[in-house]
Design an enzyme around this catalytic site. Structure first.
Site, PDB file in Angstrom:
ATOM      1  N   SER A   1      23.986 -41.090 -14.103  1.00  0.00           N
ATOM      2  CA  SER A   1      23.567 -39.785 -13.584  1.00  0.00           C
ATOM      3  C   SER A   1      24.258 -38.623 -14.287  1.00  0.00           C
ATOM      4  CB  SER A   1      23.823 -39.731 -12.079  1.00  0.00           C
ATOM      5  OG  SER A   1      25.190 -40.003 -11.796  1.00  0.00           O
TER       6      SER A   1
ATOM      7  N   GLU B   1      35.119 -59.125 -18.804  1.00  0.00           N
ATOM      8  CA  GLU B   1      34.143 -59.008 -17.711  1.00  0.00           C
ATOM      9  C   GLU B   1      32.771 -59.502 -18.171  1.00  0.00           C
ATOM     10  OE1 GLU B   1      34.330 -58.313 -14.625  1.00  0.00           O
ATOM     11  OE2 GLU B   1      36.110 -57.096 -14.242  1.00  0.00           O
TER      12      GLU B   1
ATOM     13  N   TYR C   1      17.750 -42.156 -16.252  1.00  0.00           N
ATOM     14  CA  TYR C   1      17.007 -41.107 -15.536  1.00  0.00           C
ATOM     15  C   TYR C   1      16.177 -40.280 -16.507  1.00  0.00           C
ATOM     16  CZ  TYR C   1      20.480 -42.587 -12.191  1.00  0.00           C
ATOM     17  OH  TYR C   1      21.263 -43.364 -11.381  1.00  0.00           O
TER      18      TYR C   1
ATOM     19  N   LYS D   1      31.198 -52.402 -15.694  1.00  0.00           N
ATOM     20  CA  LYS D   1      30.984 -51.096 -15.065  1.00  0.00           C
ATOM     21  C   LYS D   1      32.333 -50.410 -14.982  1.00  0.00           C
ATOM     22  CE  LYS D   1      29.260 -48.888 -10.885  1.00  0.00           C
ATOM     23  NZ  LYS D   1      28.636 -49.131  -9.563  1.00  0.00           N
TER      24      LYS D   1
ATOM     25  N   CYS E   1      27.838 -50.041  -1.181  1.00  0.00           N
ATOM     26  CA  CYS E   1      28.407 -48.691  -0.965  1.00  0.00           C
ATOM     27  C   CYS E   1      27.491 -47.700  -0.256  1.00  0.00           C
ATOM     28  CB  CYS E   1      28.943 -48.118  -2.270  1.00  0.00           C
ATOM     29  SG  CYS E   1      27.787 -48.175  -3.632  1.00  0.00           S
TER      30      CYS E   1
ATOM     31  N   CYS F   1      32.167 -50.425  -2.336  1.00  0.00           N
ATOM     32  CA  CYS F   1      31.182 -51.398  -2.809  1.00  0.00           C
ATOM     33  C   CYS F   1      31.404 -52.786  -2.204  1.00  0.00           C
ATOM     34  CB  CYS F   1      31.219 -51.467  -4.329  1.00  0.00           C
ATOM     35  SG  CYS F   1      30.829 -49.889  -5.107  1.00  0.00           S
TER      36      CYS F   1
ATOM     37  N   CYS G   1      24.421 -53.846  -3.900  1.00  0.00           N
ATOM     38  CA  CYS G   1      25.763 -53.341  -3.630  1.00  0.00           C
ATOM     39  C   CYS G   1      25.856 -52.960  -2.166  1.00  0.00           C
ATOM     40  CB  CYS G   1      26.086 -52.131  -4.513  1.00  0.00           C
ATOM     41  SG  CYS G   1      27.873 -51.902  -4.677  1.00  0.00           S
TER      42      CYS G   1
ATOM     43  N   LYS H   1      28.101 -49.950 -18.571  1.00  0.00           N
ATOM     44  CA  LYS H   1      27.849 -48.731 -17.807  1.00  0.00           C
ATOM     45  C   LYS H   1      29.113 -47.899 -17.730  1.00  0.00           C
ATOM     46  CE  LYS H   1      26.284 -47.511 -13.174  1.00  0.00           C
ATOM     47  NZ  LYS H   1      25.746 -48.046 -11.936  1.00  0.00           N
TER      48      LYS H   1
ATOM     49  N   ARG I   1      26.275 -40.207  -6.614  1.00  0.00           N
ATOM     50  CA  ARG I   1      26.882 -40.280  -5.274  1.00  0.00           C
ATOM     51  C   ARG I   1      26.347 -39.171  -4.393  1.00  0.00           C
ATOM     52  NH1 ARG I   1      33.049 -41.901  -7.148  1.00  0.00           N
ATOM     53  NH2 ARG I   1      32.394 -43.795  -8.251  1.00  0.00           N
TER      54      ARG I   1
HETATM   55  C1  PBG Z   1      27.261 -48.056  -6.784  1.00  0.00           C
HETATM   56  C2  PBG Z   1      26.561 -47.508  -7.932  1.00  0.00           C
HETATM   57  C3  PBG Z   1      26.927 -46.371  -8.622  1.00  0.00           C
HETATM   58  C4  PBG Z   1      26.004 -46.187  -9.599  1.00  0.00           C
HETATM   59  C5  PBG Z   1      25.082 -47.216  -9.506  1.00  0.00           C
HETATM   60  N1  PBG Z   1      25.454 -48.056  -8.478  1.00  0.00           N
HETATM   61  C6  PBG Z   1      27.982 -45.393  -8.402  1.00  0.00           C
HETATM   62  C7  PBG Z   1      29.371 -45.750  -8.203  1.00  0.00           C
HETATM   63  O1  PBG Z   1      29.896 -46.781  -8.640  1.00  0.00           O
HETATM   64  O2  PBG Z   1      30.000 -44.908  -7.566  1.00  0.00           O
HETATM   65  C8  PBG Z   1      26.055 -45.055 -10.556  1.00  0.00           C
HETATM   66  C9  PBG Z   1      24.806 -44.743 -11.186  1.00  0.00           C
HETATM   67  C10 PBG Z   1      24.756 -43.422 -11.800  1.00  0.00           C
HETATM   68  O3  PBG Z   1      25.706 -42.616 -11.815  1.00  0.00           O
HETATM   69  O4  PBG Z   1      23.680 -43.149 -12.312  1.00  0.00           O
HETATM   70  N2  PBG Z   1      27.341 -49.426  -6.767  1.00  0.00           N
HETATM   71 ZN    ZN Z   2      28.543 -49.843  -4.993  1.00  0.00          ZN
END
Ligand code: PBG
Ligand code: ZN
Length: 321
Positions: free
Chosen positions: A272, A231, A311, A193, A120, A128, A118, A246, A203
């Site tokens: 997370s 998707e 995690y 996602k 971001c 992203c 990604c 996700k 984040r």
């Molecule tokens: C960004 C990304 C994110 C996560 C994994 N890759 C966050 C987002 O889309 O802001 C989230 C993972 C998590 O919260 O554990 N591409």
């Molecule tokens: Zn991203």
């Protein structure tokens, strides 16, 4: 044969009987553990995710060793670069690529090395994709993602895991990998996602919050299950090896539907915020964290996910031995 002839409690009489009658079993071999690695600086904790660390480059293999010692078969790498720019240029060569090479060198084929693909963490916008005139340019972004994936392959990754939610990202990555001779590098896409409030601790850990707007022009609305299925089906058509849903816990219906409808392996990413919720409640003494963790991970397995990125992996592995 209704009650009183049928008595379902017969199969719950003893621990041994309950073991025998168990329908869905979580295994440590289902788990993938996320690993954060930062360019420059030392290892540190993550405030909103107690028990999780951001590793320095020199110590990333120590973390992977701990994961390997617990019997967990895979890691998912996230890089935190020291510099960001508009193009996210450090994503195509830097901290993650070095981490992949060193893990590969130490662990050989004994660990499945997956890496997030990604932009971001690497763009100054925190988005992203690449921003053009205030919008995320889909096709320019997929080209950048394909180049990042190829750089991971070059470094020795097993599986690339695009999480940008750009249309066509799987096809673009597959074409680039094949053209560069990386036919055996697999793709586990963040296919469905969702735009979720549960990414906040991530984040915080990866400092990748968008500097303007939010991710709603690319992530799936949680109100749209048919769109989520589109998707997933789209990624299968583009040649994905493993689809992913996700977050996990609030999306068990999507995981279940994906398992029923698709012929490819289904992964779930327990994000997370899911970890933080359980951990915070456990630390406050409101519930038993170990019990909640096993229940949640088993429910994700029961819904149909064969692979769980979480995690909670190390904690669960400790409980499963
Ligand atoms: C960004 C990304 C994110 C996560 C994994 N890759 C966050 C987002 O889309 O802001 C989230 C993972 C998590 O919260 O554990 N591409
Ligand atoms: Zn991203």
């Amino acid at each position: 044969m209704p009650y009183p002839a049928r008595r379902l409690r017969r199969l719950r009489t003893t621990g041994a009987m309950r073991e025998l009658a168990t329908e869905v079993r979580l295994s440590v071999k289902d788990l993938v553990c996320p690993v954060f690695v930062r360019e420059g600086g030392g290892t540190s904790g993550v405030g909103s995710m107690p028990g999780t660390r951001v590793m320095s480059e020199d110590s990333v293999c120590d973390e992977v060793q701990e994961i390997a010692d617990l019997g967990i078969p895979g890691v998912m790498l996230f890089g935190i670069p020291s510099a960001k720019d508009a193009a996210g240029s450090s994503a195509a060569g830097g901290v993650v690529q070095r981490a992949i090479s060193s893990i590969r060198e130490v662990f050989g084929d004994g660990m499945v090395v997956m890496a997030d693909v990604c932009l971001c963490q690497y763009t100054d916008s925190g988005h992203c994709g690449i921003v053009r005139d205030g919008r995320i340019d889909n096709d320019e972004s997929t080209r950048a993602l394909a180049a990042i994936a190829a750089s991971h392959a070059e470094a020795g990754v097993d599986t690339v895991s695009p999480s940008a939610m750009m249309d066509g990202q799987v096809a673009a990555i597959r074409a680039e990998l094949d053209e560069r001779g990386f036919r055996d590098v697999s793709i586990m896409s963040h296919s469905a996602k969702h735009r979720s409030g549960m990414y906040a601790p991530f984040r915080d850990a990866a400092s990748c919050a968008p500097s303007f707007g939010d991710r709603s022009t690319y992530q799936v609305p949680y109100s749209n299950p048919r769109e989520a299925m589109q998707e997933l089906e789209e990624d299968v058509a583009e040649g994905v090896d493993i689809v992913m849903v996700k977050p996990a816990l609030a999306y068990l219906d999507i995981i279940h539907e994906a398992r029923r409808r698709l012929g490819v392996p289904v992964a779930a990413y327990s994000v997370s915020g899911e970890y933080a919720m359980v951990r915070a409640a456990a630390d406050a003494g409101y519930l038993d964290g170990d019990a909640a963790t096993m229940e949640i991970l088993t429910s994700i397995r029961r819904a149909g996910a064969g692979i769980i990125v979480t995690y909670m992996a190390k904690q669960a592995a400790g409980l499963l031995r």
